[in-house]
Every structure is written in C-alpha cells, then in structure tokens.
Design a protein around this motif. Structure first.
Motif, PDB file in Angstrom:
ATOM      1  N   PRO A 247      -8.498   9.895  -6.682  1.00 32.30           N
ATOM      2  CA  PRO A 247      -8.234   9.753  -8.252  1.00 32.30           C
ATOM      3  C   PRO A 247      -8.624   8.269  -8.339  1.00 32.30           C
ATOM      4  CG  PRO A 247      -6.011   9.812  -7.547  1.00 32.30           C
ATOM      5  CD  PRO A 247      -6.954  10.298  -6.131  1.00 32.30           C
ATOM      6  N   ALA A 248      -8.980   8.049  -9.794  1.00 33.42           N
ATOM      7  CA  ALA A 248      -9.033   6.637 -10.027  1.00 33.42           C
ATOM      8  C   ALA A 248      -7.806   5.724 -10.223  1.00 33.42           C
ATOM      9  CB  ALA A 248      -9.892   6.525 -11.657  1.00 33.42           C
ATOM     10  N   ALA A 249      -7.732   5.081  -9.325  1.00 39.25           N
ATOM     11  CA  ALA A 249      -6.210   4.239  -9.298  1.00 39.25           C
ATOM     12  C   ALA A 249      -6.598   2.861  -8.235  1.00 39.25           C
ATOM     13  CB  ALA A 249      -5.113   5.175  -8.529  1.00 39.25           C
ATOM     14  N   PRO A 250      -5.966   1.884  -8.652  1.00 38.06           N
ATOM     15  CA  PRO A 250      -6.036   0.711  -7.856  1.00 38.06           C
ATOM     16  C   PRO A 250      -5.310   0.570  -6.501  1.00 38.06           C
ATOM     17  CG  PRO A 250      -4.690   0.477  -9.570  1.00 38.06           C
ATOM     18  CD  PRO A 250      -5.322   1.613  -9.881  1.00 38.06           C
ATOM     19  N   GLU A 251      -4.613   1.594  -6.240  1.00 40.34           N
ATOM     20  CA  GLU A 251      -3.923   1.505  -5.003  1.00 40.34           C
ATOM     21  C   GLU A 251      -3.352   3.061  -4.794  1.00 40.34           C
ATOM     22  OE1 GLU A 251      -0.095  -0.763  -2.670  1.00 40.34           O
ATOM     23  OE2 GLU A 251      -0.579  -1.063  -4.671  1.00 40.34           O
TER      24      GLU A 251
END
Length: 345
Positions: free
Chosen positions: A134-138
């Motif tokens: 998914p689009a997530a920074p971490e």
C-alpha cells in the motif's frame, strides 16, 4: 507660672503633632507588611518592575516533538525441520517480506524492485504486489504461517498468511494483512518464484450472520486478517462458521485460510477448490500445537479430523491417514502441514 504652664506644656505643638502622625503612619505601614500567610515583607519596599527585554531577544518556547510509535518488528518466519521441501516455503516468505515491509522512505515500486532483485528473483514480481504494497511511508510485516496450497515435483503454491502494519503520513499506525498465493517452480540452486496472487477480500456485509458474529467473538478461534475479512464479507457458507464453533468446544483452532488467497483449482488439477466457493477452511494449529510439528501428538490430529467430519465436513484432509474411512478423509504432501475441512453447501 508653674513648670507645666510653659509654651510646650499641656497641648502638643504643631511640630509634635506632625511627629506623632508620622510615627503612627509608620506603625500602620509596618503592620500592613505582614501578610495573612505570615510571610514578612520589608516595610516601605515593593518588587522592582521587570526590566523589558530588547526587541528580538526573546527565545521562543520549543514545541515538544512526539516520537512516532515504532512499528512491530517480528522475526522472519522459518520452516520447521519436518517440512517437505522447506526451502520452497523459505523462498516464498523471503519474497513476501521484501514486498510487504520497508523502512521510512522505502516505499514505491522502484525500491521494491531493488529488494526483490537482491533476493536473486525477477524484479518485475514487485509489480504484482497489489495490496501487499500500500501507499505508506513505512511498513512492517509478520508472516503468521506459510502453508502449502500445493506441492508437486517441479511446481508449488505457498499460501503466505500475513499481518501488516503501515504508518500514515500523519504518523498514525494502521493494522491489516493479506494472504498471498506464491507460485514457484524448481530451479537451481534454489526454487524461483514465477508469480504472485495476493488476496483481496470483499467488503464487509451490512450485518454478519449470528454464526459469523459468534466466531468473530470466540477466543478459541484464531483468525488472521484475511480469514476474518472473508467471514465478514458474507461470501462464506454458514456450514463453515457453524463447524468452527462446534470444533471450538473441545479445541482451540488457529485458522490459516478460509476463502481468499487460496488457488481457484485444487493445485495441479482443473477441479475447483471448495475454498474460493466459500465452503472450506484450513487449520494450521490445534491447541497451540502446529499440525506440521512432529511433537504434536498424532492422536490429537486424528481426533480433530474425525470431529471435523462429525461437524459436517465431507472432505477432511491432513497429515494422518485414517484407515477404513473411505473417501471422507485423505492425506498427501500438500496437507502434511494443515487440516482441510470442506463442505458441499
């Protein structure tokens, strides 16, 4: 004229009256200097006004920075010594972990391709990650279990059951997970991954059935994220949760797969599997003991399989061969690591 009749006698003069008034005022001022709390203050003194700071010299109060909640860091799942072709599972898990977990700033397709290439696998597999990336920074990931969806001489399906934690742009942490059908083929020096099929469960139904609601609330039934989502979606026949509840009386069940994430056909055949039809579930652990673990009593596994049949299953698979049971029970390499419980409706 008596001695008391002089100019200063009898009545005070104006100068003496002034001195008396000054003395009385001093006494009053001294009394006022004692506060009700008993903290004395010197008579006739008051706090000096603060010296104003020159413009531009005031230091702003620093805003405290909040350390973000660290994501869980579970160890990488490893196959046990009783596994059939253990490196097949290890290969599948390594790939899923590379696609489903990344440090801050490691999101995106290109970093994922680099992590896949570092495993000696085709970087294009990162394009098949779907809900695993998914689009997530971490993100961090836990593999709950890796079980076979099928194992043949030169090909295999490994169902990698995952929990995943992702950090949002605001620093918040969300928990989810999926089940990934990883397809592999024999190669040297290690098996290689040919394709991925991450599961995507449907949206939750307006209201769960009574049996589903009871399963979701039953502490003796352990459900990974994708299996719980399957039950909430309303796409699973009631025979499945009803059998789970019946088996949860004498046992604690750790479910691996219900519907989503399982191959559409029985691996290596063109025969439809009961899982995608919402008519089956798999159990990888009974009473806290893994089915694949040789230390788990075979009597416990056989008892569970027989009770699954008594709960209405027409097709019970597992690592134990039950003699004289006809076609109702079966065992093979694919089911050495879990028990399959299937239904006709």
């Amino acid at each position: 004229m008596t001695s008391g009749d002089g100019a200063d006698g009898g009545r005070p003069t104006a100068d003496r009256r002034g001195v008396l008034r000054a003395g009385a005022a001093a006494l009053l001022l001294g009394a006022a200097g004692c506060t009700s709390g008993g903290n004395p203050r010197s008579a006739g003194t008051s706090p000096s006004p603060p010296t104003p700071e020159p413009p531009g010299t005031r230091t702003p109060t620093p805003t405290p920075t909040q350390t973000p909640t660290p994501l869980p860091e579970p160890p990488l799942w490893q196959p046990g010594p009783a596994e059939i072709q253990p490196d097949v599972k290890r290969r599948a898990v390594e790939l899923v972990a590379a696609l489903g977990a990344w440090p801050p700033g490691g999101q995106g397709v290109e970093p994922a391709r680099a992590r896949v290439a570092a495993l000696g696998l085709p970087p294009a597999l990162a394009d098949q990650a779907g809900p695993l990336a998914p689009a997530a920074p971490e993100a961090s990931l836990e593999v709950v279990v890796a079980q076979y969806g099928g194992i043949l001489a030169d090909s295999a399906s490994v169902l990698v059951v995952c929990r995943q934690w992702t950090r949002g742009p605001d620093g918040s942490v969300a928990e989810g997970g999926t089940t990934v059908d990883v397809r592999l083929s024999r190669a040297e020096p290690r098996w290689t991954v040919t394709e991925l099929h991450p599961g995507v469960a449907g949206p939750a139904a307006a209201a769960p059935t009574s049996a589903v609601a009871r399963v979701l609330a039953e502490p003796r039934i352990e459900l990974p994220p994708e299996a719980a989502a399957d039950l909430r979606s309303g796409t699973v026949h009631d025979s499945v949760p009803e059998a789970m509840l019946r088996l949860a009386g004498p046992y604690t069940l750790s479910v691996s797969v219900v519907r989503t994430g399982h191959p559409l056909d029985v691996f290596g055949t063109s025969r439809p599997s009961d899982h995608p039809l919402g008519r089956a579930f798999d159990v990888w652990r009974i009473d806290g003991m893994a089915v694949v673990d040789p230390a788990t009593p075979r009597q416990l596994v056989e008892s569970f399989m027989r009770d699954a049949a008594a709960a209405g299953s027409y097709n019970v698979g597992g690592p134990v061969a039950i003699p004289g049971a006809g076609n109702r029970f079966f065992t093979d390499d694919t089911h050495h690591d879990h028990c399959h419980v299937g239904f006709t409706f």
